[in-house]
Structure formats: structure tokens, C-alpha cells
Design an enzyme around this catalytic site. Structure first.
Site, PDB file in Angstrom:
ATOM      1  N   GLN A  81      20.945  15.169  -7.797  1.00  0.00           N
ATOM      2  CA  GLN A  81      20.014  14.127  -7.848  1.00  0.00           C
ATOM      3  C   GLN A  81      18.780  14.175  -6.873  1.00  0.00           C
ATOM      4  OE1 GLN A  81      19.949  10.012  -6.411  1.00  0.00           O
ATOM      5  NE2 GLN A  81      19.802   9.109  -8.175  1.00  0.00           N
ATOM      6  N   CYS A 110      15.793   3.774  -5.879  1.00  0.00           N
ATOM      7  CA  CYS A 110      15.891   3.504  -4.652  1.00  0.00           C
ATOM      8  C   CYS A 110      14.716   2.466  -4.055  1.00  0.00           C
ATOM      9  CB  CYS A 110      15.924   4.872  -3.660  1.00  0.00           C
ATOM     10  SG  CYS A 110      16.246   4.420  -1.904  1.00  0.00           S
TER      11      CYS A 110
HETATM   12  C1  FNR Z   1      23.480   3.938  -2.759  1.00  0.00           C
HETATM   13  N1  FNR Z   1      22.571   4.078  -4.020  1.00  0.00           N
HETATM   14  C2  FNR Z   1      21.806   5.299  -4.250  1.00  0.00           C
HETATM   15  N2  FNR Z   1      21.255   5.387  -5.490  1.00  0.00           N
HETATM   16  C3  FNR Z   1      20.723   6.489  -5.761  1.00  0.00           C
HETATM   17  O1  FNR Z   1      20.169   6.663  -6.863  1.00  0.00           O
HETATM   18  N3  FNR Z   1      20.762   7.611  -4.898  1.00  0.00           N
HETATM   19  C4  FNR Z   1      21.216   7.514  -3.725  1.00  0.00           C
HETATM   20  O2  FNR Z   1      21.174   8.508  -2.914  1.00  0.00           O
HETATM   21  C5  FNR Z   1      21.607   6.238  -3.304  1.00  0.00           C
HETATM   22  N4  FNR Z   1      22.133   6.154  -2.007  1.00  0.00           N
HETATM   23  C6  FNR Z   1      23.204   5.105  -1.834  1.00  0.00           C
HETATM   24  C7  FNR Z   1      24.049   5.036  -0.462  1.00  0.00           C
HETATM   25  C8  FNR Z   1      24.967   4.138  -0.411  1.00  0.00           C
HETATM   26  C9  FNR Z   1      25.661   4.197   0.587  1.00  0.00           C
HETATM   27  C10 FNR Z   1      25.092   3.033  -1.415  1.00  0.00           C
HETATM   28  C11 FNR Z   1      26.141   2.018  -1.252  1.00  0.00           C
HETATM   29  C12 FNR Z   1      24.120   3.025  -2.589  1.00  0.00           C
HETATM   30  C13 FNR Z   1      22.691   3.148  -4.873  1.00  0.00           C
HETATM   31  C14 FNR Z   1      24.059   3.404  -5.693  1.00  0.00           C
HETATM   32  O3  FNR Z   1      23.957   4.531  -6.365  1.00  0.00           O
HETATM   33  C15 FNR Z   1      24.207   2.223  -6.908  1.00  0.00           C
HETATM   34  O4  FNR Z   1      23.331   2.308  -7.720  1.00  0.00           O
HETATM   35  C16 FNR Z   1      24.279   0.896  -6.231  1.00  0.00           C
HETATM   36  O5  FNR Z   1      25.041   0.750  -5.057  1.00  0.00           O
HETATM   37  C17 FNR Z   1      25.162  -0.097  -7.197  1.00  0.00           C
HETATM   38  O6  FNR Z   1      26.299   0.327  -7.600  1.00  0.00           O
HETATM   39  P1  FNR Z   1      27.571  -0.492  -6.844  1.00  0.00           P
HETATM   40  O7  FNR Z   1      27.589  -0.313  -5.459  1.00  0.00           O
HETATM   41  O8  FNR Z   1      27.649  -1.670  -7.335  1.00  0.00           O
HETATM   42  O9  FNR Z   1      28.612   0.160  -7.616  1.00  0.00           O
END
Ligand code: FNR
Length: 303
Positions: A81, A110
Site C-alpha cells: 500500500q 487515511c
Molecule cells: C489503520 N488503518 C489504515 N488504513 C490504511 O488504508 N492504511 C494504513 O496504513 C492504516 N493504518 C492503520 C493502523 C491501525 C493501528 C489501525 C487500527 C487502522 C485503517 C484500517 O485499515 C481500517 O480501514 C479501519 O481500522 C477499519 O477497519 P476495522 O478496524 O473496523 O476492521
């Protein structure tokens, strides 16, 4: 790369390094995203084979700072990514890694100020021309599948319109996080608005948001119509949630994670960060285990 009927480990900054991706795959994740890596950072890297542990590393030139580490075992399922705001930089970054990964993805969701102020992540959602430019540039120049991950826009209509424009660029799949930019993680994911996107597109849509247990997977698939599901926090708290046989104990998962971090010489800071996130969910950092993790200075201390 097949995107239908898959369980997907979501990208997670400072968490989605090689040991965590292998951990998720061991328990049943079919596709594993790396943490978002910013194009500027990757463009300072060179590719090196690490003969000692058998990995392929992208290391900041003139340093030993590993920005991305992968290995043959995950080559068919790892998604790289990219955090970007520019088509040329995104392409140059993708070209560096495309022979070592299964697909490349652009982060368009993000909401953190670091990303948005640099025109990356959720800032892209309001720039459909730039989205088009980035995705078509990647598609024209790479043989590797290209995808992107978005959040919901203000109205379901706007989200569907954007998703349609994205589909036209020729991407292989679209991941949709069922929250809007101002939403907090505790706000429920809006599965009905993901369902609108699924019914408007022909390419696979990967549902993301609020999948915590393996039992949630079928429920969410039928609520949204999406055939694939992406998990972030549920996997961080217990990566064995991917297993159809049910979760194993968090203690066992934690031990296996540390074992993999040692085997793959994972960065101590990211290892500690991930462990702390796991511990906070089940207990607290004030207890002896949490305090010991905070004090650790090496993998040996952590072990
Ligand atoms: C994230 N998320 C995230 N999204 C993304 O596109 N790139 C990233 O590097 C990150 N980094 C990240 C770190 C941490 C610790 C968390 C908790 C979340 C968002 C993640 O991929 C996701 O979209 C959301 O957390 C929603 O999914 P869940 O947590 O409801 O399963």
C-alpha cells in the site's frame, strides 16, 4: 490475484510488517496488506536480498533502515500500500516493488493530518481527477494488479459516483471502509452504504469495518453483498480471528507473533508498538507485562 471470497488483513501502520502478515496468513488470511508506505520514503530505498534470514528488503540508501521487508512465502498474497499524492511518484514507487508483491494499492482513506496535509489519503477523495491520473498511470505501466482503498463520502450518491469513476480506471478491486472522514473508530461502520457500492459495480468490492469475529464474516457478506472482507482491529487484537476453526488464546497468538518477529529480525519499535496495542485491548500497560514491554530494549528482552 483473485479478489473474490477472500479474507483480507487490512493495512495498518506500524503493525502490518512481515511477521504480522505471516501471522495473519498462518491463521487463514488470504490476502495481507502491508502498512502504508509513503512514496517519498520508498523512493530513497534500494532493494537488497538478505541472505541471512531469506528476505527481500527495501532499505534506505546509505543506512540499514528497512522500510519494507517481504519474502517468497507471501509473494502471491502481499499487497503493497502506497501513500501518495502524485501519479509519477506512485508509479516509480510501484515499479520498485512490483516484482516482489502480488498487487499495489493506493491509500485514499487515511484522515490523519500527516496524510491529508500532504495531499495523500483522504485528501484524494475530493480530487477525482487526481485519483484518475494516479490509477490510470499505474494501470498503463504495470502488469501487477492495482487497487485502492477509500472511505465513504458525505452522501451514498457521492460514494457510488466516485466508486464508478474508480472502476473505469481498470482497477482489479476496490476496498471500502464503511466510515466517513470525520467518523471515529467507535462509530459503527455503515454497511448499507457499502452495499450501495457493491450493487453499482462489477469489480470485486472488499468490505472493511467492524469485523471482529470469524462469525461476523458471513453476516457482513450478506448485509453488504461483498464477497470479500477486510479486517484491521479484530486482527490486531487476535490474529487467529481469521481461522474458521475459531480463535486460539491471545497468549498463544502473542507468543507466535514474537517468535516470528525474532525469526524475521523485525524492528524493535514496531514489535513493541504492536504488542502494546494487543496488550491494551486485553489488559493494561500498568500491569507487569505491559511495563516489561515498555522497558524492553531488544528482542531478547521481549522474549
Ligand atoms: C489503520 N488503518 C489504515 N488504513 C490504511 O488504508 N492504511 C494504513 O496504513 C492504516 N493504518 C492503520 C493502523 C491501525 C493501528 C489501525 C487500527 C487502522 C485503517 C484500517 O485499515 C481500517 O480501514 C479501519 O481500522 C477499519 O477497519 P476495522 O478496524 O473496523 O476492521
Amino acid at each position: 490475484m483473485e479478489y473474490r471470497n477472500k479474507l483480507v488483513l487490512a493495512p495498518m501502520v506500524r503493525v502490518g510488517t512481515l511477521p504480522f502478515r505471516l501471522l495473519a496468513a498462518q491463521y487463514g488470511a488470504d490476502i495481507t496488506y502491508c502498512e502504508e508506505i509513503i512514496d517519498h520514503k520508498m523512493l530513497k530505498c534500494e532493494r537488497r536480498i538478505n541472505e541471512v534470514i531469506g528476505s527481500t528488503d527495501f532499505v534506505e540508501k546509505g543506512t540499514n533502515n528497512v522500510v519494507f521487508r517481504t519474502c517468497d512465502e507471501e509473494k502471491d498474497r502481499v499487497v503493497f500500500q502506497i501513500g501518495t499524492s502524485d501519479a509519477v511518484r506512485a508509479l516509480t514507487t510501484a515499479q520498485l516493488v512490483c516484482n516482489d508483491v502480488a498487487a499495489v494499492d493506493i491509500n485514499m482513506g487515511c484522515p490523519k493530518s500527516f496524510s491529508v496535509s500532504g495531499g495523500m489519503g483522504a485528501a484524494l477523495l475530493s480530487k477525482p481527477e487526481l485519483i484518475h491520473d494516479i490509477l490510470t498511470t499505474l494501470k498503463r505501466n504495470l502488469n501487477t494488479p492495482v487497487t485502492c482503498k477509500i472511505r465513504l463520502l458525505k452522501s451514498p450518491h457521492d460514494t457510488v459516483e466516485l466508486a464508478r469513476r474508480i472502476e473505469k480506471t481498470g482497477v482489479s478491486a476496490l476496498a471500502v471502509h464503511g466510515r466517513k472522514v470525520p467518523d471515529r473508530p467507535r462509530d459503527p461502520a455503515k454497511w448499507n452504504e457499502i452495499a450501495d457500492v457493491v450493487s453499482a459495480l462489477s469489480i470485486p468490492v472488499i468490505e472493511n469495518g467492524d469485523v471482529f469475529e470469524n462469525d461476523d464474516v458471513e453476516r457482513i457478506k450478506s448485509a453488504t453483498g461483498a464477497s470479500s472482507v477486510m479486517v484491521a482491529r479484530g486482527a490486531l487484537w487476535n490474529a487467529s480471528m481469521f481461522s474458521p476453526e475459531g480463535k486460539v488464546s491471545y497468549e498463544a497468538v502473542k507468543r507466535e507473533y514474537i517468535r516470528k518477529c525474532i525469526l524475521w529480525d523485525n524492528d524493535i519499535k514496531s514489535t513493541k508498538h504492536t504488542l502494546k496495542e494487543m496488550i491494551i485491548h486485553y489488559s493494561c500497560l500498568e500491569l507487569p507485562e505491559g511495563k516489561a514491554v515498555i522497558k524492553s530494549e531488544s528482542m531478547a528482552d521481549l522474549a
